[in-house]
Motif scaffolding. Structure first.
Motif, PDB file in Angstrom:
ATOM      1  N   MET A 216       0.887  -0.961  -0.003  1.00 16.99           N
ATOM      2  CA  MET A 216       0.022  -0.044   0.162  1.00 16.99           C
ATOM      3  C   MET A 216       0.940   1.419  -0.091  1.00 16.99           C
ATOM      4  O   MET A 216       2.056   1.088   0.389  1.00 16.99           O
ATOM      5  CB  MET A 216      -0.993  -0.135   1.168  1.00 16.99           C
ATOM      6  CG  MET A 216      -0.365  -0.145   2.539  1.00 16.99           C
ATOM      7  SD  MET A 216      -1.505  -0.100   4.015  1.00 16.99           S
ATOM      8  CE  MET A 216      -0.609  -0.864   5.296  1.00 16.99           C
ATOM      9  N   ARG A 217       0.447   2.437  -0.671  1.00 23.43           N
ATOM     10  CA  ARG A 217       1.107   3.617  -0.815  1.00 23.43           C
ATOM     11  C   ARG A 217       0.564   4.441   0.374  1.00 23.43           C
ATOM     12  O   ARG A 217      -0.460   4.497   0.579  1.00 23.43           O
ATOM     13  CB  ARG A 217       0.857   4.345  -2.022  1.00 23.43           C
ATOM     14  CG  ARG A 217       1.137   3.348  -3.413  1.00 23.43           C
ATOM     15  CD  ARG A 217       1.613   4.196  -4.343  1.00 23.43           C
ATOM     16  NE  ARG A 217       2.401   4.769  -4.578  1.00 23.43           N
ATOM     17  CZ  ARG A 217       3.875   4.698  -4.516  1.00 23.43           C
ATOM     18  NH1 ARG A 217       4.229   3.378  -4.809  1.00 23.43           N
ATOM     19  NH2 ARG A 217       4.706   5.570  -4.470  1.00 23.43           N
ATOM     20  N   ILE A 218       1.688   5.229   1.303  1.00 23.92           N
ATOM     21  CA  ILE A 218       1.361   5.873   2.109  1.00 23.92           C
ATOM     22  C   ILE A 218       2.328   7.332   2.134  1.00 23.92           C
ATOM     23  O   ILE A 218       3.617   7.223   1.751  1.00 23.92           O
ATOM     24  CB  ILE A 218       1.728   5.362   3.348  1.00 23.92           C
ATOM     25  CG1 ILE A 218       0.910   4.175   3.531  1.00 23.92           C
ATOM     26  CG2 ILE A 218       1.624   6.185   4.690  1.00 23.92           C
ATOM     27  CD1 ILE A 218       1.151   3.081   5.023  1.00 23.92           C
ATOM     28  N   PRO A 219       1.593   8.546   2.320  1.00 21.63           N
ATOM     29  CA  PRO A 219       2.540   9.726   2.075  1.00 21.63           C
ATOM     30  C   PRO A 219       3.221  10.099   3.479  1.00 21.63           C
ATOM     31  O   PRO A 219       2.572   9.641   4.583  1.00 21.63           O
ATOM     32  CB  PRO A 219       1.454  10.791   1.860  1.00 21.63           C
ATOM     33  CG  PRO A 219       0.140  10.204   2.156  1.00 21.63           C
ATOM     34  CD  PRO A 219       0.314   8.632   2.283  1.00 21.63           C
ATOM     35  N   LEU A 220       4.202  10.382   3.435  1.00 22.85           N
ATOM     36  CA  LEU A 220       5.053  10.972   4.486  1.00 22.85           C
ATOM     37  C   LEU A 220       5.231  12.563   4.522  1.00 22.85           C
ATOM     38  O   LEU A 220       5.519  12.896   3.404  1.00 22.85           O
ATOM     39  CB  LEU A 220       6.304  10.277   4.866  1.00 22.85           C
ATOM     40  CG  LEU A 220       6.276   8.742   4.793  1.00 22.85           C
ATOM     41  CD1 LEU A 220       7.796   8.464   5.202  1.00 22.85           C
ATOM     42  CD2 LEU A 220       5.606   8.356   6.160  1.00 22.85           C
ATOM     43  N   PHE A 221       5.104  13.292   5.556  1.00 23.47           N
ATOM     44  CA  PHE A 221       5.349  14.749   5.235  1.00 23.47           C
ATOM     45  C   PHE A 221       6.930  15.191   5.251  1.00 23.47           C
ATOM     46  O   PHE A 221       7.796  14.430   6.122  1.00 23.47           O
ATOM     47  CB  PHE A 221       4.836  15.648   6.518  1.00 23.47           C
ATOM     48  CG  PHE A 221       3.371  15.504   6.580  1.00 23.47           C
ATOM     49  CD1 PHE A 221       2.532  16.208   5.969  1.00 23.47           C
ATOM     50  CD2 PHE A 221       2.587  14.669   7.597  1.00 23.47           C
ATOM     51  CE1 PHE A 221       1.088  16.118   5.596  1.00 23.47           C
ATOM     52  CE2 PHE A 221       1.094  14.477   7.570  1.00 23.47           C
ATOM     53  CZ  PHE A 221       0.484  15.350   6.692  1.00 23.47           C
ATOM     54  N   TYR A 222       7.418  15.850   4.216  1.00 29.61           N
ATOM     55  CA  TYR A 222       8.680  16.218   4.406  1.00 29.61           C
ATOM     56  C   TYR A 222       8.885  17.764   3.974  1.00 29.61           C
ATOM     57  O   TYR A 222       8.218  18.157   2.794  1.00 29.61           O
ATOM     58  CB  TYR A 222       9.253  15.341   3.273  1.00 29.61           C
ATOM     59  CG  TYR A 222      10.966  15.669   3.090  1.00 29.61           C
ATOM     60  CD1 TYR A 222      11.830  15.182   4.152  1.00 29.61           C
ATOM     61  CD2 TYR A 222      11.461  16.492   2.185  1.00 29.61           C
ATOM     62  CE1 TYR A 222      13.231  15.396   4.087  1.00 29.61           C
ATOM     63  CE2 TYR A 222      12.745  16.724   2.161  1.00 29.61           C
ATOM     64  CZ  TYR A 222      13.644  16.263   3.016  1.00 29.61           C
ATOM     65  OH  TYR A 222      15.088  16.356   2.875  1.00 29.61           O
ATOM     66  N   ASP A 223       9.263  18.724   4.719  1.00 30.30           N
ATOM     67  CA  ASP A 223       9.598  19.927   4.515  1.00 30.30           C
ATOM     68  C   ASP A 223       8.238  20.509   4.074  1.00 30.30           C
ATOM     69  O   ASP A 223       7.321  20.128   4.756  1.00 30.30           O
ATOM     70  CB  ASP A 223      10.760  20.227   3.449  1.00 30.30           C
ATOM     71  CG  ASP A 223      10.990  21.632   3.268  1.00 30.30           C
ATOM     72  OD1 ASP A 223      11.047  22.227   4.461  1.00 30.30           O
ATOM     73  OD2 ASP A 223      11.325  22.228   2.031  1.00 30.30           O
ATOM     74  N   LYS A 224       8.196  21.104   2.797  1.00 29.47           N
ATOM     75  CA  LYS A 224       6.710  21.479   2.547  1.00 29.47           C
ATOM     76  C   LYS A 224       5.897  20.745   1.565  1.00 29.47           C
ATOM     77  O   LYS A 224       5.141  21.378   0.863  1.00 29.47           O
ATOM     78  CB  LYS A 224       7.045  23.049   2.078  1.00 29.47           C
ATOM     79  CG  LYS A 224       7.575  23.981   3.208  1.00 29.47           C
ATOM     80  CD  LYS A 224       7.425  25.631   2.525  1.00 29.47           C
ATOM     81  CE  LYS A 224       7.921  26.575   3.608  1.00 29.47           C
ATOM     82  NZ  LYS A 224       7.532  28.024   3.158  1.00 29.47           N
TER      83      LYS A 224
END
Length: 430
Positions: free
Chosen positions: A1-9
Protein backbone atom coordinates in the motif's frame (compact mmCIF):
# COMPACT_ATOMS: atom_id res chain seq x y z
CA UNK A 1 0.00 0.00 0.00
CA UNK A 2 1.06 3.56 -0.69
CA UNK A 3 1.41 6.01 2.20
CA UNK A 4 2.40 9.71 2.12
CA UNK A 5 4.97 11.08 4.58
CA UNK A 6 5.39 14.77 5.36
CA UNK A 7 8.76 16.21 4.29
CA UNK A 8 9.60 19.92 4.45
CA UNK A 9 6.78 21.68 2.54
CA UNK A 10 5.79 18.66 0.51
CA UNK A 11 4.98 14.96 0.86
CA UNK A 12 6.74 11.86 -0.37
CA UNK A 13 5.03 8.56 -1.04
CA UNK A 14 6.30 5.20 0.10
CA UNK A 15 5.11 1.70 -0.72
CA UNK A 16 4.92 -0.78 2.16
CA UNK A 17 3.61 -4.35 2.48
CA UNK A 18 -0.14 -4.67 2.97
CA UNK A 19 0.38 -6.32 6.36
CA UNK A 20 2.29 -3.33 7.76
CA UNK A 21 0.83 -1.63 10.84
CA UNK A 22 -0.15 1.98 10.13
CA UNK A 23 -0.66 4.35 13.05
CA UNK A 24 -2.64 7.52 12.39
CA UNK A 25 -4.50 10.11 14.41
CA UNK A 26 -8.27 9.57 14.49
CA UNK A 27 -9.54 13.10 15.03
CA UNK A 28 -13.10 13.76 13.87
CA UNK A 29 -13.54 16.31 11.08
CA UNK A 30 -14.21 19.85 12.30
CA UNK A 31 -17.92 20.54 12.67
CA UNK A 32 -17.64 24.33 12.28
CA UNK A 33 -14.94 26.88 11.44
CA UNK A 34 -11.87 27.35 13.59
CA UNK A 35 -13.16 30.75 14.68
CA UNK A 36 -16.49 29.28 15.75
CA UNK A 37 -14.78 26.48 17.70
CA UNK A 38 -12.51 28.92 19.53
CA UNK A 39 -15.21 31.49 20.31
CA UNK A 40 -17.62 28.78 21.50
CA UNK A 41 -14.91 27.41 23.78
CA UNK A 42 -14.25 30.89 25.15
CA UNK A 43 -17.88 31.40 26.12
CA UNK A 44 -18.36 27.81 27.35
CA UNK A 45 -15.15 27.24 29.33
CA UNK A 46 -14.16 23.91 30.83
CA UNK A 47 -13.81 25.66 34.19
CA UNK A 48 -13.68 29.21 35.48
CA UNK A 49 -15.31 32.33 34.04
CA UNK A 50 -15.97 32.81 30.33
CA UNK A 51 -13.62 35.05 28.37
CA UNK A 52 -16.14 37.90 28.48
CA UNK A 53 -16.49 37.56 32.24
CA UNK A 54 -12.74 37.29 32.76
CA UNK A 55 -12.07 40.38 30.61
CA UNK A 56 -14.60 42.37 32.62
CA UNK A 57 -12.35 41.85 35.67
CA UNK A 58 -9.08 42.71 33.95
CA UNK A 59 -6.52 44.89 35.65
CA UNK A 60 -5.09 48.10 34.28
CA UNK A 61 -2.52 47.49 31.57
CA UNK A 62 -1.99 45.60 28.32
CA UNK A 63 -3.98 42.61 27.22
CA UNK A 64 -1.13 40.24 26.42
CA UNK A 65 -2.02 37.28 24.22
CA UNK A 66 0.68 34.63 24.24
CA UNK A 67 1.04 32.79 20.93
CA UNK A 68 3.28 29.97 19.75
CA UNK A 69 6.21 30.44 17.40
CA UNK A 70 6.55 28.97 13.93
CA UNK A 71 7.51 25.51 15.24
CA UNK A 72 3.84 25.02 16.17
CA UNK A 73 1.65 25.20 13.04
CA UNK A 74 -1.38 26.80 14.69
CA UNK A 75 -3.49 28.50 11.98
CA UNK A 76 -3.84 31.71 13.96
CA UNK A 77 -5.12 33.64 10.96
CA UNK A 78 -8.23 31.42 10.96
CA UNK A 79 -9.43 32.61 14.39
CA UNK A 80 -7.41 35.54 15.75
CA UNK A 81 -9.32 38.22 13.77
CA UNK A 82 -12.62 37.02 15.24
CA UNK A 83 -11.08 36.76 18.71
CA UNK A 84 -9.84 40.33 18.40
CA UNK A 85 -13.32 41.45 17.42
CA UNK A 86 -14.60 39.89 20.62
CA UNK A 87 -11.99 41.88 22.56
CA UNK A 88 -12.95 45.10 20.80
CA UNK A 89 -16.61 44.47 21.73
CA UNK A 90 -15.39 44.51 25.34
CA UNK A 91 -14.00 48.00 24.82
CA UNK A 92 -10.37 46.94 24.30
CA UNK A 93 -8.57 48.95 21.63
CA UNK A 94 -5.91 47.73 19.23
CA UNK A 95 -3.32 49.78 21.10
CA UNK A 96 -4.04 47.84 24.29
CA UNK A 97 -3.38 44.43 22.71
CA UNK A 98 0.03 42.78 22.38
CA UNK A 99 0.78 39.45 20.74
CA UNK A 100 3.69 37.94 22.65
CA UNK A 101 5.41 35.07 20.82
CA UNK A 102 6.45 32.36 23.27
CA UNK A 103 9.77 31.64 21.61
CA UNK A 104 11.36 29.93 24.60
CA UNK A 105 14.95 29.23 23.59
CA UNK A 106 14.14 29.39 19.87
CA UNK A 107 15.23 32.15 17.52
CA UNK A 108 13.04 35.23 16.94
CA UNK A 109 10.33 35.11 14.31
CA UNK A 110 10.86 36.57 10.85
CA UNK A 111 8.56 39.03 9.07
CA UNK A 112 7.63 36.30 6.59
CA UNK A 113 6.72 33.88 9.38
CA UNK A 114 4.59 36.46 11.17
CA UNK A 115 2.62 37.16 7.99
CA UNK A 116 2.10 33.44 7.39
CA UNK A 117 1.03 32.77 10.97
CA UNK A 118 -1.17 35.77 11.71
CA UNK A 119 -2.08 37.35 8.36
CA UNK A 120 -1.04 40.72 6.97
CA UNK A 121 -3.87 42.66 8.62
CA UNK A 122 -2.85 41.59 12.13
CA UNK A 123 0.83 42.17 11.40
CA UNK A 124 0.08 45.73 10.22
CA UNK A 125 -2.34 46.70 12.97
CA UNK A 126 -1.27 45.00 16.19
CA UNK A 127 1.85 45.00 18.34
CA UNK A 128 3.82 41.73 18.02
CA UNK A 129 6.81 40.98 20.25
CA UNK A 130 9.13 37.95 20.47
CA UNK A 131 10.10 36.67 23.89
CA UNK A 132 13.88 36.82 24.36
CA UNK A 133 15.08 34.43 27.05
CA UNK A 134 18.49 36.11 27.21
CA UNK A 135 17.24 39.69 27.52
CA UNK A 136 17.50 41.88 30.59
CA UNK A 137 13.77 42.64 30.47
CA UNK A 138 12.83 39.61 32.56
CA UNK A 139 11.16 39.74 35.96
CA UNK A 140 12.00 37.61 38.98
CA UNK A 141 8.90 36.42 40.81
CA UNK A 142 8.89 36.33 44.63
CA UNK A 143 8.22 32.57 44.67
CA UNK A 144 10.08 29.55 43.38
CA UNK A 145 8.98 26.69 41.14
CA UNK A 146 7.92 23.24 42.33
CA UNK A 147 11.54 22.08 42.14
CA UNK A 148 12.86 25.16 43.93
CA UNK A 149 14.11 26.97 40.84
CA UNK A 150 13.93 30.77 40.61
CA UNK A 151 11.13 31.95 38.31
CA UNK A 152 12.26 34.67 35.93
CA UNK A 153 9.76 35.42 33.16
CA UNK A 154 8.99 37.88 30.40
CA UNK A 155 8.32 41.22 32.06
CA UNK A 156 5.62 42.26 29.63
CA UNK A 157 3.64 39.14 30.53
CA UNK A 158 4.15 39.49 34.27
CA UNK A 159 3.07 43.14 34.27
CA UNK A 160 0.12 42.69 31.90
CA UNK A 161 -3.38 43.77 32.85
CA UNK A 162 -4.73 40.53 31.35
CA UNK A 163 -2.78 37.35 30.53
CA UNK A 164 -4.30 35.12 27.86
CA UNK A 165 -2.31 32.13 26.68
CA UNK A 166 -2.87 29.99 23.59
CA UNK A 167 -1.32 26.70 22.56
CA UNK A 168 -1.44 23.57 20.46
CA UNK A 169 -2.08 20.34 22.36
CA UNK A 170 -0.32 17.29 20.94
CA UNK A 171 1.68 14.45 22.51
CA UNK A 172 5.00 15.78 23.81
CA UNK A 173 7.88 13.43 24.46
CA UNK A 174 9.08 15.17 27.63
CA UNK A 175 6.08 16.93 29.15
CA UNK A 176 3.35 14.43 28.26
CA UNK A 177 1.45 16.90 26.09
CA UNK A 178 2.21 20.32 24.67
CA UNK A 179 -0.01 23.36 25.12
CA UNK A 180 -1.38 24.91 28.29
CA UNK A 181 1.33 25.72 30.82
CA UNK A 182 4.12 25.32 28.23
CA UNK A 183 3.20 28.71 26.77
CA UNK A 184 4.72 30.16 29.95
CA UNK A 185 7.37 27.55 30.75
CA UNK A 186 9.44 27.21 28.64
CA UNK A 187 7.75 29.72 26.29
CA UNK A 188 8.33 32.89 28.33
CA UNK A 189 11.04 31.74 30.74
CA UNK A 190 14.72 32.47 31.18
CA UNK A 191 17.45 29.85 30.89
CA UNK A 192 17.87 30.23 34.65
CA UNK A 193 14.27 29.08 35.19
CA UNK A 194 14.78 26.18 32.81
CA UNK A 195 17.84 24.84 34.62
CA UNK A 196 15.73 22.20 36.35
CA UNK A 197 12.78 21.98 33.95
CA UNK A 198 15.20 20.85 31.24
CA UNK A 199 17.90 19.55 33.57
CA UNK A 200 19.36 16.05 33.61
CA UNK A 201 17.48 14.69 36.63
CA UNK A 202 14.04 15.72 35.43
CA UNK A 203 14.49 14.23 31.95
CA UNK A 204 16.11 11.08 33.36
CA UNK A 205 12.86 10.37 35.20
CA UNK A 206 10.93 7.70 33.25
CA UNK A 207 7.69 9.59 33.96
CA UNK A 208 8.94 12.43 31.72
CA UNK A 209 7.46 10.87 28.64
CA UNK A 210 4.77 11.23 26.02
CA UNK A 211 1.04 11.13 26.80
CA UNK A 212 1.52 11.23 30.57
CA UNK A 213 0.74 14.06 32.97
CA UNK A 214 0.40 12.22 36.28
CA UNK A 215 3.72 12.14 38.15
CA UNK A 216 5.45 13.72 35.14
CA UNK A 217 8.01 16.07 36.74
CA UNK A 218 8.43 18.05 33.53
CA UNK A 219 4.70 18.79 33.38
CA UNK A 220 4.44 19.56 37.09
CA UNK A 221 7.39 21.95 36.97
CA UNK A 222 5.99 23.87 34.01
CA UNK A 223 2.55 24.02 35.62
CA UNK A 224 3.98 25.39 38.85
CA UNK A 225 5.73 28.20 36.94
CA UNK A 226 2.60 29.12 34.95
CA UNK A 227 0.45 29.09 38.09
CA UNK A 228 2.95 31.28 39.93
CA UNK A 229 2.83 33.82 37.11
CA UNK A 230 -0.97 33.79 36.98
CA UNK A 231 -2.90 33.06 33.78
CA UNK A 232 -6.24 34.84 33.42
CA UNK A 233 -7.54 32.70 30.55
CA UNK A 234 -6.28 29.91 28.33
CA UNK A 235 -7.17 28.64 24.86
CA UNK A 236 -5.95 25.25 23.65
CA UNK A 237 -6.51 24.01 20.11
CA UNK A 238 -6.09 20.59 18.51
CA UNK A 239 -5.16 20.13 14.85
CA UNK A 240 -5.68 17.26 12.42
CA UNK A 241 -3.21 16.04 9.80
CA UNK A 242 -4.36 18.85 7.48
CA UNK A 243 -3.44 21.41 10.17
CA UNK A 244 -7.08 22.38 10.65
CA UNK A 245 -8.52 23.11 14.09
CA UNK A 246 -10.78 20.21 15.10
CA UNK A 247 -11.37 21.12 18.74
CA UNK A 248 -10.78 23.95 21.22
CA UNK A 249 -10.71 23.89 25.01
CA UNK A 250 -10.69 27.12 26.99
CA UNK A 251 -10.93 28.50 30.49
CA UNK A 252 -8.92 27.92 33.65
CA UNK A 253 -5.33 26.95 32.91
CA UNK A 254 -5.05 23.41 34.28
CA UNK A 255 -8.63 22.20 33.81
CA UNK A 256 -8.87 23.31 30.16
CA UNK A 257 -5.50 21.80 29.35
CA UNK A 258 -6.28 18.45 30.98
CA UNK A 259 -9.53 18.17 29.06
CA UNK A 260 -7.67 18.87 25.83
CA UNK A 261 -5.06 16.25 26.74
CA UNK A 262 -7.74 13.63 27.33
CA UNK A 263 -9.14 14.34 23.87
CA UNK A 264 -5.69 14.12 22.25
CA UNK A 265 -4.79 10.94 24.12
CA UNK A 266 -7.92 9.29 22.72
CA UNK A 267 -7.10 10.23 19.13
CA UNK A 268 -3.29 10.55 18.86
CA UNK A 269 -1.70 8.10 21.32
CA UNK A 270 -2.43 4.62 19.93
CA UNK A 271 -1.41 1.51 21.84
CA UNK A 272 1.15 -0.48 19.91
CA UNK A 273 3.29 -3.59 20.15
CA UNK A 274 6.94 -3.46 19.18
CA UNK A 275 7.98 -4.04 15.56
CA UNK A 276 11.27 -4.81 13.84
CA UNK A 277 11.12 -1.62 11.76
CA UNK A 278 9.34 1.73 12.11
CA UNK A 279 9.06 4.15 9.19
CA UNK A 280 8.17 7.69 10.23
CA UNK A 281 8.88 11.35 9.48
CA UNK A 282 9.48 14.62 11.28
CA UNK A 283 5.97 15.93 10.43
CA UNK A 284 7.12 18.30 7.71
CA UNK A 285 7.45 22.07 7.81
CA UNK A 286 7.63 23.83 10.23
CA UNK A 287 8.46 20.99 12.64
CA UNK A 288 11.33 19.61 10.55
CA UNK A 289 13.16 22.87 9.85
CA UNK A 290 16.16 21.82 11.99
CA UNK A 291 17.72 18.55 13.02
CA UNK A 292 17.00 19.64 16.61
CA UNK A 293 13.28 19.33 15.88
CA UNK A 294 13.70 16.19 13.75
CA UNK A 295 15.05 14.16 16.67
CA UNK A 296 11.48 13.99 17.99
CA UNK A 297 10.56 11.69 15.11
CA UNK A 298 12.73 8.77 16.19
CA UNK A 299 12.38 9.31 19.93
CA UNK A 300 8.58 9.40 19.71
CA UNK A 301 8.64 6.20 17.64
CA UNK A 302 10.49 4.18 20.31
CA UNK A 303 7.42 2.46 21.83
CA UNK A 304 6.73 0.93 18.40
CA UNK A 305 10.19 -0.57 17.79
CA UNK A 306 11.93 -3.56 19.33
CA UNK A 307 15.28 -3.23 21.11
CA UNK A 308 17.95 -3.07 18.40
CA UNK A 309 15.20 -2.59 15.83
CA UNK A 310 15.36 0.01 13.07
CA UNK A 311 13.75 3.44 12.71
CA UNK A 312 13.74 5.00 9.24
CA UNK A 313 12.90 8.69 9.30
CA UNK A 314 13.20 11.82 7.16
CA UNK A 315 13.57 15.52 7.89
CA UNK A 316 13.82 18.68 5.80
CA UNK A 317 16.44 20.52 7.92
CA UNK A 318 16.08 23.64 5.78
CA UNK A 319 17.64 25.70 8.63
CA UNK A 320 20.41 23.25 9.41
CA UNK A 321 21.17 21.56 12.72
CA UNK A 322 19.90 24.02 15.31
CA UNK A 323 21.51 26.44 17.75
CA UNK A 324 25.26 26.88 18.06
CA UNK A 325 25.19 25.29 21.53
CA UNK A 326 23.26 22.27 20.29
CA UNK A 327 25.64 21.75 17.38
CA UNK A 328 28.63 21.92 19.71
CA UNK A 329 27.10 19.25 21.96
CA UNK A 330 26.42 16.94 19.02
CA UNK A 331 29.90 17.33 17.56
CA UNK A 332 31.66 16.96 20.91
CA UNK A 333 29.83 13.77 21.88
CA UNK A 334 29.36 12.26 18.43
CA UNK A 335 31.13 9.07 19.43
CA UNK A 336 30.20 8.78 23.11
CA UNK A 337 26.65 9.53 24.22
CA UNK A 338 27.24 7.76 27.53
CA UNK A 339 29.98 10.25 28.37
CA UNK A 340 27.54 13.04 27.52
CA UNK A 341 25.04 11.69 30.06
CA UNK A 342 27.77 11.26 32.64
CA UNK A 343 28.98 14.82 32.16
CA UNK A 344 25.58 16.51 32.41
CA UNK A 345 24.62 14.34 35.39
CA UNK A 346 27.68 15.54 37.26
CA UNK A 347 26.75 19.23 37.27
CA UNK A 348 23.77 21.48 37.97
CA UNK A 349 24.81 23.75 35.12
CA UNK A 350 22.55 23.34 32.10
CA UNK A 351 23.78 24.18 28.61
CA UNK A 352 21.19 25.49 26.21
CA UNK A 353 19.59 22.64 24.21
CA UNK A 354 21.38 19.82 26.07
CA UNK A 355 17.89 18.51 26.83
CA UNK A 356 17.29 17.64 23.19
CA UNK A 357 20.35 15.44 22.99
CA UNK A 358 19.46 13.84 26.32
CA UNK A 359 16.14 12.75 24.79
CA UNK A 360 18.06 11.58 21.69
CA UNK A 361 20.06 9.23 23.91
CA UNK A 362 16.89 7.27 24.68
CA UNK A 363 16.93 6.11 21.07
CA UNK A 364 20.66 5.44 21.16
CA UNK A 365 20.18 3.28 24.26
CA UNK A 366 17.31 1.24 22.84
CA UNK A 367 18.22 0.71 19.18
CA UNK A 368 21.74 2.08 18.68
CA UNK A 369 23.17 4.70 16.37
CA UNK A 370 23.34 2.52 13.26
CA UNK A 371 19.64 1.75 13.53
CA UNK A 372 18.52 5.39 13.61
CA UNK A 373 18.49 5.88 9.83
CA UNK A 374 17.90 9.53 9.00
CA UNK A 375 17.41 10.71 5.41
CA UNK A 376 17.71 14.32 4.27
CA UNK A 377 18.73 16.26 1.20
CA UNK A 378 19.69 19.38 3.16
CA UNK A 379 22.78 18.37 5.17
CA UNK A 380 26.10 17.04 3.84
CA UNK A 381 27.22 13.53 4.75
CA UNK A 382 30.21 14.79 6.74
CA UNK A 383 27.88 16.74 9.01
CA UNK A 384 25.39 13.88 9.38
CA UNK A 385 28.20 11.63 10.58
CA UNK A 386 28.56 13.89 13.64
CA UNK A 387 24.89 13.82 14.66
CA UNK A 388 24.70 10.42 16.39
CA UNK A 389 22.49 8.90 13.69
CA UNK A 390 23.04 6.72 10.65
CA UNK A 391 22.66 9.73 8.40
CA UNK A 392 21.97 9.45 4.68
CA UNK A 393 22.62 12.56 2.62
CA UNK A 394 20.69 11.86 -0.58
CA UNK A 395 19.66 13.70 -3.71
CA UNK A 396 16.70 11.46 -4.53
CA UNK A 397 15.22 10.98 -1.09
CA UNK A 398 12.05 9.06 -2.04
CA UNK A 399 14.07 6.49 -4.00
CA UNK A 400 16.67 6.06 -1.26
CA UNK A 401 14.03 5.62 1.44
CA UNK A 402 12.03 3.19 -0.67
CA UNK A 403 15.12 1.10 -1.40
CA UNK A 404 15.77 0.71 2.34
CA UNK A 405 12.14 -0.18 3.03
CA UNK A 406 12.21 -2.78 0.25
CA UNK A 407 15.43 -4.30 1.60
CA UNK A 408 14.03 -4.67 5.12
CA UNK A 409 10.67 -5.94 3.89
CA UNK A 410 12.43 -8.61 1.83
CA UNK A 411 13.93 -9.87 5.08
CA UNK A 412 10.37 -10.40 6.37
CA UNK A 413 10.76 -7.87 9.14
CA UNK A 414 7.59 -6.65 10.84
CA UNK A 415 6.88 -3.07 9.80
CA UNK A 416 5.07 -0.12 11.41
CA UNK A 417 4.45 3.22 9.68
CA UNK A 418 3.69 6.51 11.46
CA UNK A 419 2.87 8.91 8.57
CA UNK A 420 2.28 11.99 10.76
CA UNK A 421 5.49 11.65 12.76
CA UNK A 422 5.42 13.07 16.32
CA UNK A 423 1.84 14.32 15.96
CA UNK A 424 0.85 10.68 16.42
CA UNK A 425 2.87 9.28 19.30
CA UNK A 426 2.31 5.61 20.20
CA UNK A 427 2.39 4.28 23.72
CA UNK A 428 3.29 0.72 24.73
CA UNK A 429 0.50 -1.84 24.60
CA UNK A 430 -0.37 -3.14 28.05
Amino acid sequence: MRIPLFYDKTTIEINVPDDATVLRTTYPPPSVTAADLVLQACEQPIAGPSLSEALARRRKGEVVIVVSDVTRPIPYSSFLPQLFERLHEQGISRAEICLLIAAGMHRPSTAEERSAMFGEDIVRNYRIVDHDASADELELLPVKSRSGAPIRLNRRFVQAGFRLITGLVEPHYMAGFSGGRKAVCPGLASLETLQRFHGYAMLADPHSTASRLDDNPCHLEALSVAQAAGVDFSINVVLNEKRRVVAAFAGELDAAHRQACRFVETHAAPRVKEHDVVVTCSAGYPLDTTFYQCTKSFVCALPAVKPQGVVLTVGGCREGIGSREYQEILFRYADDWRQFLSDIAATDRVIKDQWQHQMHTRALAKIGRENIVFFTDALPQKVLEKLSVNGRAVTNLPAALQAEIDRLAAEKRSLCVIPEGPYCTPVPAV
